[in-house]
Design an enzyme around this catalytic site. Structure first.
Site, PDB file in Angstrom:
ATOM      1  N   GLU A   1      73.521 -19.785 -31.840  1.00  0.00           N
ATOM      2  CA  GLU A   1      73.048 -18.622 -32.617  1.00  0.00           C
ATOM      3  C   GLU A   1      71.714 -18.222 -32.011  1.00  0.00           C
ATOM      4  O   GLU A   1      70.696 -18.859 -32.274  1.00  0.00           O
ATOM      5  CB  GLU A   1      72.884 -19.010 -34.100  1.00  0.00           C
ATOM      6  CG  GLU A   1      74.171 -19.426 -34.789  1.00  0.00           C
ATOM      7  CD  GLU A   1      75.065 -18.240 -35.128  1.00  0.00           C
ATOM      8  OE1 GLU A   1      74.646 -17.082 -34.925  1.00  0.00           O
ATOM      9  OE2 GLU A   1      76.196 -18.476 -35.590  1.00  0.00           O
TER      10      GLU A   1
ATOM     11  N   CYS B   1      65.861 -13.239 -36.806  1.00  0.00           N
ATOM     12  CA  CYS B   1      66.716 -12.930 -35.639  1.00  0.00           C
ATOM     13  C   CYS B   1      67.472 -11.628 -35.819  1.00  0.00           C
ATOM     14  O   CYS B   1      67.783 -10.957 -34.847  1.00  0.00           O
ATOM     15  CB  CYS B   1      67.693 -14.074 -35.401  1.00  0.00           C
ATOM     16  SG  CYS B   1      68.709 -14.434 -36.841  1.00  0.00           S
TER      17      CYS B   1
HETATM   18  P1  NAD Z   1      63.178 -21.793 -29.425  1.00  0.00           P
HETATM   19  O1  NAD Z   1      64.466 -21.636 -28.739  1.00  0.00           O
HETATM   20  O2  NAD Z   1      61.986 -21.314 -28.698  1.00  0.00           O
HETATM   21  O3  NAD Z   1      62.866 -23.306 -29.775  1.00  0.00           O
HETATM   22  C1  NAD Z   1      63.717 -24.038 -30.610  1.00  0.00           C
HETATM   23  C2  NAD Z   1      63.582 -25.522 -30.490  1.00  0.00           C
HETATM   24  O4  NAD Z   1      64.134 -25.917 -29.278  1.00  0.00           O
HETATM   25  C3  NAD Z   1      62.208 -26.123 -30.556  1.00  0.00           C
HETATM   26  O5  NAD Z   1      62.153 -26.758 -31.799  1.00  0.00           O
HETATM   27  C4  NAD Z   1      62.155 -27.147 -29.410  1.00  0.00           C
HETATM   28  O6  NAD Z   1      61.862 -28.443 -29.832  1.00  0.00           O
HETATM   29  C5  NAD Z   1      63.563 -27.138 -28.903  1.00  0.00           C
HETATM   30  N1  NAD Z   1      63.634 -27.229 -27.452  1.00  0.00           N
HETATM   31  C6  NAD Z   1      62.836 -26.687 -26.529  1.00  0.00           C
HETATM   32  N2  NAD Z   1      63.276 -27.007 -25.291  1.00  0.00           N
HETATM   33  C7  NAD Z   1      64.375 -27.752 -25.454  1.00  0.00           C
HETATM   34  C8  NAD Z   1      65.293 -28.369 -24.572  1.00  0.00           C
HETATM   35  N3  NAD Z   1      65.155 -28.289 -23.254  1.00  0.00           N
HETATM   36  N4  NAD Z   1      66.338 -29.044 -25.098  1.00  0.00           N
HETATM   37  C9  NAD Z   1      66.498 -29.127 -26.415  1.00  0.00           C
HETATM   38  N5  NAD Z   1      65.667 -28.563 -27.304  1.00  0.00           N
HETATM   39  C10 NAD Z   1      64.618 -27.897 -26.828  1.00  0.00           C
HETATM   40  O7  NAD Z   1      63.425 -21.022 -30.785  1.00  0.00           O
HETATM   41  P2  NAD Z   1      62.480 -20.794 -32.016  1.00  0.00           P
HETATM   42  O8  NAD Z   1      61.139 -20.320 -31.542  1.00  0.00           O
HETATM   43  O9  NAD Z   1      62.530 -21.967 -32.919  1.00  0.00           O
HETATM   44  O10 NAD Z   1      63.243 -19.593 -32.777  1.00  0.00           O
HETATM   45  C11 NAD Z   1      63.099 -18.276 -32.405  1.00  0.00           C
HETATM   46  C12 NAD Z   1      64.364 -17.781 -31.756  1.00  0.00           C
HETATM   47  O11 NAD Z   1      65.479 -18.125 -32.564  1.00  0.00           O
HETATM   48  C13 NAD Z   1      64.434 -16.283 -31.633  1.00  0.00           C
HETATM   49  O12 NAD Z   1      64.938 -15.934 -30.378  1.00  0.00           O
HETATM   50  C14 NAD Z   1      65.410 -15.877 -32.736  1.00  0.00           C
HETATM   51  O13 NAD Z   1      66.052 -14.658 -32.529  1.00  0.00           O
HETATM   52  C15 NAD Z   1      66.337 -17.021 -32.722  1.00  0.00           C
HETATM   53  N6  NAD Z   1      67.066 -17.115 -34.000  1.00  0.00           N
HETATM   54  C16 NAD Z   1      68.396 -16.861 -34.019  1.00  0.00           C
HETATM   55  C17 NAD Z   1      69.092 -16.926 -35.211  1.00  0.00           C
HETATM   56  C18 NAD Z   1      70.574 -16.664 -35.290  1.00  0.00           C
HETATM   57  O14 NAD Z   1      71.171 -16.979 -36.316  1.00  0.00           O
HETATM   58  N7  NAD Z   1      71.191 -16.124 -34.263  1.00  0.00           N
HETATM   59  C19 NAD Z   1      68.422 -17.269 -36.377  1.00  0.00           C
HETATM   60  C20 NAD Z   1      67.067 -17.526 -36.316  1.00  0.00           C
HETATM   61  C21 NAD Z   1      66.393 -17.465 -35.108  1.00  0.00           C
END
Ligand code: NAD
Length: 485
Positions: A230, A264
């Site tokens: 997502e 999002c």
């Molecule tokens: P992000 O992808 O920047 O980070 C998410 C998490 O990923 C962090 O907690 C981090 O610990 C982890 N991470 C980082 N590198 C990693 C790796 N190599 N392997 C595994 N885990 C790793 O996202 P965010 O800042 O938490 O959220 C914002 C993003 O989420 C936006 O792009 C937003 O649009 C999206 N989002 C999507 C939905 C949906 O339902 N489609 C819902 C909410 C947010």
């Protein structure tokens, strides 16, 4: 049961302990699943009932934890989205679970297979991991858990390191409600996140940015773990000619200020007929003056999740200012509050395409307003970009709205409103292309976390032996089936 009984809980600063706890919790869930591969509907109902009780009992603490992590957050918004949204989802599942769990009979050609029968059964997948972003710490952890438990699975949730208060509360709530070998929470930093995505889950749900989504999918690929991603992206609102009305502008700006744009399915930018841009600006001002005149200083506003996220949005606006883009502040006297990280809502009118506000997902209270001269040009612009998670089309002519939908692609869409496609318990929600893959919510979510197992039961009078040597029988069968007349 105390929190300490919940084996996957480890201090956030201690990833080594967290990783070991995760491995132990995963092994325990695997064992428990092996002993109970097909929980009956009564058991699943009990689990969903416990989940509803957990959310309602902790409603006030949930709102407090969300406000703690965000610096400022309206409690009714937490109640609505993080609690009521999840409870509504579970109630919908409880109503339909019996029907969803029923085997689905499939046609089987009697000429070839005689009296055999065929059906699809929705079998639990097993142990599922859920990596949760910071923006909706309960909606995106406990919400998908509804679908996962309904489908008979066991679940380990990894909250974001940006929401420590919510993560601690979630771990406590889950430990008090479920056995750790059914549902547990794994808390930690980046190393734990990497270990989590490399765990050989039976299914992995990741919600977050496309960049990290790519790394998560690569880690899952090593185990051939199926993934639901997502992701985010730039969701456009297209106001077709004549669609700049107070109701529609309220929808666009009202959606944008939910969570200060940190959503999002928020509107990332608006496409507006050039001759209607000034009316859009006036109506946006009028809406904010009416609905939230002191937005950034009031209880209506949510803080940016961290100083770094606040600085990012300020930098984007600073770049637009430096490039002489027209910026319209929608709040008289509004200012950034570093203590709570709240900021005013701004429009950026007709920004150059190479500005960061037009290149990156904004995730903050800034709305580029992009004028178009011709509707087809606006549609082509959407179709040429990455497929967004949501597409919002405003207009009074259903034929024009349908043309926009038919000419574009997106995970979901809404006509004359924004973001509602993500809020319905009855409808699968997810992305397409760069905005993700797979669905949760509704029957689509139940099926996403189920193994659709096709089962054939042999009867009598079939010709199955035509598949075995000698193939003379097969040749005769094919000749008879394909010969004209
Ligand atoms: P992000 O992808 O920047 O980070 C998410 C998490 O990923 C962090 O907690 C981090 O610990 C982890 N991470 C980082 N590198 C990693 C790796 N190599 N392997 C595994 N885990 C790793 O996202 P965010 O800042 O938490 O959220 C914002 C993003 O989420 C936006 O792009 C937003 O649009 C999206 N989002 C999507 C939905 C949906 O339902 N489609 C819902 C909410 C947010």
């Amino acid at each position: 049961m105390s929190v300490l009984d919940n084996v996957a809980v480890a201090p956030a600063e201690d990833d080594a302990a967290g990783i070991a706890a995760l491995a132990a919790a995963f092994a325990a869930q695997r064992r428990a699943f092996a002993a109970d591969r097909a929980p009956p509907i009564g058991t699943r109902r009990e689990r969903l009932g416990a989940l509803i009780g957990m959310m309602t009992a902790n409603r006030v603490r949930i709102a407090a934890a969300v406000a703690d992590d965000f610096g400022a957050h309206p409690a009714p918004a937490s109640d609505l989205i993080e609690v009521l949204g999840v409870v509504g989802r579970a109630a919908h599942v409880l109503e339909h679970l019996d029907a969803w769990m029923q085997p689905s009979a499939r046609h089987i050609d009697p000429a070839l297979f005689g009296t055999a029968s065929a059906r699809v059964e929705y079998q639990p997948k097993g142990v599922i991991g859920n990596m949760v972003p910071w923006n909706f710490p309960f909606d995106l952890s406990v919400g998908p858990m509804v679908d996962m438990l309904a489908a008979g699975n066991r679940v380990i949730v990894k909250p974001s390191e940006y929401t420590p208060a919510c993560a601690a509360l979630l771990a406590e709530m889950v430990a008090a409600t479920f056995d750790a070998d059914l549902v547990t929470v794994a808390i930690g930093g980046l190393d734990l996140a990497r270990a989590f995505s490399a765990t050989p889950w039976d299914h992995l749900l990741y919600t977050g940015s496309p960049n990290v989504g790519r790394q998560v999918m690569a880690a899952a690929a090593a185990n051939l773990t199926p993934v639901t991603l997502e992701l985010g992206g730039k969701c456009p609102a297209l106001l077709t000619p004549g669609a700049v009305t107070p109701r529609n502008v309220e929808s666009v700006i009202g959606t944008k200020i939910i969570k200060s744009g940190q959503m999002c399915v928020s509107v990332d930018y608006a496409l507006v007929a050039r001759g209607e841009v000034e009316t859009f600006v006036e109506q946006a001002r009028a809406f904010m003056a009416r609905a939230a005149p002191d937005y950034s200083r009031s209880g209506e506003s949510t803080g940016m999740i961290s100083p770094r996220h606040l600085a990012r949005i300020e930098d984007m606006l600073g770049e637009a200012r430096d490039r002489q883009a027209r910026i319209v502040e929608l709040e008289d006297g509004g200012a950034v509050d570093p203590a709570t990280r709240r900021m005013p809502m701004s429009l950026v009118i007709d920004p150059p395409a190479d500005l960061r506000v037009m290149q990156e997902e904004i995730f903050g209270p800034v709305l580029p307003v992009v004028p178009y001269d011709d509707l087809d040009e606006a549609i082509a612009r959407i179709a040429a970009g990455e497929r967004p998670l949501g597409l919002y089309v405003f207009g009074g002519d259903p034929a024009v709205n349908a043309r926009v939908l038919a000419s574009t692609h997106s995970g979901g869409a809404a006509i004359n409103t924004c973001a509602v496609q993500s809020a319905l318990p009855s409808m699968g929600f997810g992305g397409s292309g760069m905005s993700g893959m797979g669905r949760h919510h509704g029957v689509e979510g139940f099926r996403e976390f189920s193994n659709a197992r096709g089962i054939v039961v042999r009867g009598d009078g079939d010709m199955i032996d035509a598949f075995y040597a000698p193939y003379a029988k097969a040749a005769a069968l094919v000749d008879a089936a394909l010969s004209p007349g």
